[in-house]
Design a protein around this motif. Structure first.
Motif, PDB file in Angstrom:
ATOM      1  N   LEU A 370       0.832  -1.209   0.000  1.00  0.00           N
ATOM      2  CA  LEU A 370       0.000   0.000   0.000  1.00  0.00           C
ATOM      3  C   LEU A 370       0.866   1.258   0.000  1.00  0.00           C
ATOM      4  O   LEU A 370       0.594   2.213  -0.745  1.00  0.00           O
ATOM      5  N   LEU A 371       1.919   1.262   0.810  1.00  0.00           N
ATOM      6  CA  LEU A 371       2.822   2.411   0.867  1.00  0.00           C
ATOM      7  C   LEU A 371       3.535   2.620  -0.461  1.00  0.00           C
ATOM      8  O   LEU A 371       3.603   3.734  -0.979  1.00  0.00           O
ATOM      9  N   MET A 372       4.057   1.524  -1.027  1.00  0.00           N
ATOM     10  CA  MET A 372       4.764   1.621  -2.309  1.00  0.00           C
ATOM     11  C   MET A 372       3.839   2.109  -3.419  1.00  0.00           C
ATOM     12  O   MET A 372       4.222   2.944  -4.244  1.00  0.00           O
ATOM     13  N   ALA A 373       2.602   1.596  -3.421  1.00  0.00           N
ATOM     14  CA  ALA A 373       1.643   1.926  -4.492  1.00  0.00           C
ATOM     15  C   ALA A 373       1.220   3.387  -4.462  1.00  0.00           C
ATOM     16  O   ALA A 373       0.765   3.921  -5.477  1.00  0.00           O
ATOM     17  N   ASN A 374       1.367   4.046  -3.317  1.00  0.00           N
ATOM     18  CA  ASN A 374       1.025   5.467  -3.232  1.00  0.00           C
ATOM     19  C   ASN A 374       2.091   6.358  -3.858  1.00  0.00           C
ATOM     20  O   ASN A 374       1.804   7.496  -4.227  1.00  0.00           O
ATOM     21  N   PHE A 375       3.306   5.845  -3.959  1.00  0.00           N
ATOM     22  CA  PHE A 375       4.411   6.676  -4.446  1.00  0.00           C
ATOM     23  C   PHE A 375       4.970   6.232  -5.798  1.00  0.00           C
ATOM     24  O   PHE A 375       5.807   6.916  -6.371  1.00  0.00           O
ATOM     25  N   MET A 376       4.533   5.086  -6.289  1.00  0.00           N
ATOM     26  CA  MET A 376       5.001   4.626  -7.597  1.00  0.00           C
ATOM     27  C   MET A 376       3.888   3.894  -8.327  1.00  0.00           C
ATOM     28  O   MET A 376       2.815   3.652  -7.773  1.00  0.00           O
ATOM     29  N   SER A 377       4.121   3.561  -9.570  1.00  0.00           N
ATOM     30  CA  SER A 377       3.121   2.889 -10.394  1.00  0.00           C
ATOM     31  C   SER A 377       2.620   1.612  -9.720  1.00  0.00           C
ATOM     32  O   SER A 377       3.411   0.834  -9.178  1.00  0.00           O
ATOM     33  N   HIS A 378       1.306   1.396  -9.766  1.00  0.00           N
ATOM     34  CA  HIS A 378       0.718   0.172  -9.194  1.00  0.00           C
ATOM     35  C   HIS A 378       1.276  -1.068  -9.889  1.00  0.00           C
ATOM     36  O   HIS A 378       1.513  -2.098  -9.251  1.00  0.00           O
ATOM     37  N   THR A 379       1.455  -0.959 -11.196  1.00  0.00           N
ATOM     38  CA  THR A 379       1.980  -2.100 -11.964  1.00  0.00           C
ATOM     39  C   THR A 379       3.410  -2.398 -11.562  1.00  0.00           C
ATOM     40  O   THR A 379       3.788  -3.560 -11.374  1.00  0.00           O
ATOM     41  N   ALA A 380       4.219  -1.355 -11.427  1.00  0.00           N
ATOM     42  CA  ALA A 380       5.612  -1.542 -11.013  1.00  0.00           C
ATOM     43  C   ALA A 380       5.684  -2.138  -9.608  1.00  0.00           C
ATOM     44  O   ALA A 380       6.515  -3.017  -9.332  1.00  0.00           O
ATOM     45  N   THR A 381       4.818  -1.686  -8.713  1.00  0.00           N
ATOM     46  CA  THR A 381       4.758  -2.220  -7.347  1.00  0.00           C
ATOM     47  C   THR A 381       4.450  -3.716  -7.377  1.00  0.00           C
ATOM     48  O   THR A 381       5.128  -4.514  -6.716  1.00  0.00           O
ATOM     49  N   ALA A 382       3.434  -4.092  -8.157  1.00  0.00           N
ATOM     50  CA  ALA A 382       3.065  -5.507  -8.272  1.00  0.00           C
ATOM     51  C   ALA A 382       4.188  -6.320  -8.907  1.00  0.00           C
ATOM     52  O   ALA A 382       4.481  -7.441  -8.486  1.00  0.00           O
ATOM     53  N   ASN A 383       4.827  -5.746  -9.922  1.00  0.00           N
ATOM     54  CA  ASN A 383       5.945  -6.427 -10.592  1.00  0.00           C
ATOM     55  C   ASN A 383       7.074  -6.746  -9.626  1.00  0.00           C
ATOM     56  O   ASN A 383       7.682  -7.823  -9.695  1.00  0.00           O
ATOM     57  N   LEU A 384       7.363  -5.817  -8.725  1.00  0.00           N
ATOM     58  CA  LEU A 384       8.465  -6.008  -7.781  1.00  0.00           C
ATOM     59  C   LEU A 384       8.113  -6.987  -6.661  1.00  0.00           C
ATOM     60  O   LEU A 384       8.927  -7.833  -6.284  1.00  0.00           O
ATOM     61  N   LEU A 385       6.905  -6.873  -6.127  1.00  0.00           N
ATOM     62  CA  LEU A 385       6.552  -7.650  -4.935  1.00  0.00           C
ATOM     63  C   LEU A 385       5.998  -9.043  -5.225  1.00  0.00           C
ATOM     64  O   LEU A 385       6.197  -9.965  -4.442  1.00  0.00           O
TER      65      LEU A 385
END
Length: 471
Positions: A370-385
């Motif tokens: 949730l924290l990551m998705a607020n500051f970067m692309s949702h797709t990029a967040t999902a790709n990383l995690l």
């Protein structure tokens, strides 16, 4: 100086990782290939966060670096120790290239074709006109209608395109509110909120959903209809909560509002073909278990029909969001490298997660996402995690009573879509902020509350579904 940091850090840190000896890492048994994957992962993470280059370009760089450094057809210089124990297993080059044409990419391509045809033949605007009629003229009910229609459209269309369309419809209405009427904020804010929430409802609603499907094992595979079975109720409940919240924080002073949308359903052969194909595709997606085709196969039906009939021509093809497809494919390639080289399992096994309560792990993963998705692309967040969460889900025995890997993946997926606190969090938020009617602090107040409530709701719903499966 800050501008230079954005460019230097993403190159310097991965380079240092590559040059360090294996003994410098706190993980036993790390191979040369796995060390290269760590460097590529850090490069991707830093580029997606700092954005020195477009985020889709980062995905292309990931795939090219994997082909050069990790594949069996890469540069000979990087393969000369192949076969030695410390070197590790190289990836098959065709597997890396296949990420550009993964079934997930085909699913999204089908969704893009449907959305483009619907917009071209004004199916979206005409549906909005018809569906908004029952909601009367009271501002709060008109707003609920807008949120409902936006959420439904966002399940099958790009959240950004849906928001742009709905805000353009709303522009003359918002202008009618008084300068200090909070209703102006409410109407401008309700559309991006509904678009962000609505995308959760289907596998094609938002890229994190499709990425999640990639990491759900064959034993737990979720069909299009099964996703909607839990996704749509989640969207409905959270949408009602968001409506109450926005109405409470920003109640409209105006008593009556007139929403006029001009247009009528087209009756040309091509328009009728669009209507039938749209309905048929959604029906086939929902009835996956009865006809035997999976959602990826069904997704290519509208691609074929619209191409064959000229509904989508070569000029339309240029307008497809290829950047989204490239972004997703880069994430799939990153996951492939983490999985096939064994790095994800090695990292997860090196931390004693089983010593922690599964609820702590689930909550920690959701909050991080949730924290990551607020500051970067949702797709990029999902790709990383997602690849790390998939490995964690399969290795944690304490998660099994709660549904195992599928629970962890779904909680993280929902959290990725709930990051909507800032104008930079999602394109719909940026569009709403650009209208000038919503300030960042007003958006944050609503976004933070919805994000936290949404994550808690996802825990409850997934737990209930797990209970139902075992009754």
């Amino acid at each position: 100086m800050r501008q230079y940091i954005r460019y230097i850090v993403p190159i310097l840190i991965p380079l240092i990782i590559l040059l360090l000896p294996a003994s410098a890492f706190p993980v036993d048994g790390l191979t040369v290939v796995q060390q290269r994957v760590i460097a590529i992962f850090l490069l991707a993470a830093l580029c997606w966060v700092l954005e020195p280059i477009p985020i889709y370009a980062t995905s292309v760089v990931i795939i090219v670096l994997e082909l050069l450094l990790l594949s069996d057809k890469g540069l000979y210089l990087f393969r000369q120790d192949e076969g030695q124990a410390h070197f590790g297993e190289l990836l098959v080059y065709s597997d890396i290239m296949a990420t550009f044409s993964s079934p997930i990419i085909m699913l999204f391509l089908g969704g893009f074709f449907l959305a483009m045809a619907a917009t071209k033949y004004r199916l979206d605007v005409n549906l909005a006109r018809v569906l908004l009629k029952p909601f009367g003229t009271q501002p709060k009910y008109v707003m609920f209608g807008l949120m409902l229609i936006t959420a439904i459209f966002s399940m099958f269309m790009s959240n950004t395109a849906t928001t742009a369309m709905m805000l353009s419809i709303l522009a003359p209405v918002i202008a009618l509110f008084g300068v200090k009427d909070p209703g102006k904020i409410a109407f401008a804010l309700c559309v991006p909120v509904a678009a962000n929430i609505g995308g959760i409802g289907t596998p094609i609603g938002t890229p994190p959903n499709a990425i999640a499907l990639k990491y759900i094992s064959e034993d737990n595979m979720i069909s299009f209809g099964e996703w909607m079975f839990f996704g749509v109720p989640f969207v409905a409940i959270l949408l009602v909560f968001a409506w109450f919240l926005i109405n409470y924080l920003y109640p409209a002073k105006q008593d009556k509002i007139e929403l006029t949308i001009k247009g009528k359903f087209l009756k040309t052969p091509k328009a009728i073909t669009v209507y039938i194909t749209f309905g048929l595709t959604i029906l086939l997606w929902l009835m996956g278990s009865s006809h035997g085709m999976n959602s990826y196969t069904v997704a290519l039906i509208p691609v074929a029909i619209f191409s064959l009939t000229g509904i989508i021509n070569k000029e339309d093809l240029k307008k497809i969001s290829w950047d989204v497809l490239w972004l997703v494919s880069g994430g799939i390639a990153l996951g492939l490298a983490l999985d096939k080289t064994g790095l994800a399992r090695l990292l997860v096994n090196s931390i004693p997660f089983d010593n922690y309560s599964p609820y702590v792990v689930l909550a920690g993963a959701a909050i991080l996402c949730l924290l990551m998705a607020n500051f970067m692309s949702h797709t990029a967040t999902a790709n990383l995690l997602m690849p790390i969460m998939a490995a964690l889900g399969t290795s944690m025995t304490s998660l099994t009573p709660l549904g195992g890997e599928i629970t962890l993946i779904l909680v993280v997926t929902f959290a990725a879509s709930l990051g909507m606190s800032l104008p930079i969090s999602t394109p719909p938020n940026a569009l709403a902020h650009a209208t000038g009617h919503v300030q960042s602090n007003q958006m944050a107040r609503v976004g933070v509350i919805i994000g936290i409530v949404g994550v808690l709701m996802s825990f409850v719903m997934i737990w209930l579904l797990h209970l139902i499966d075992h009754i």
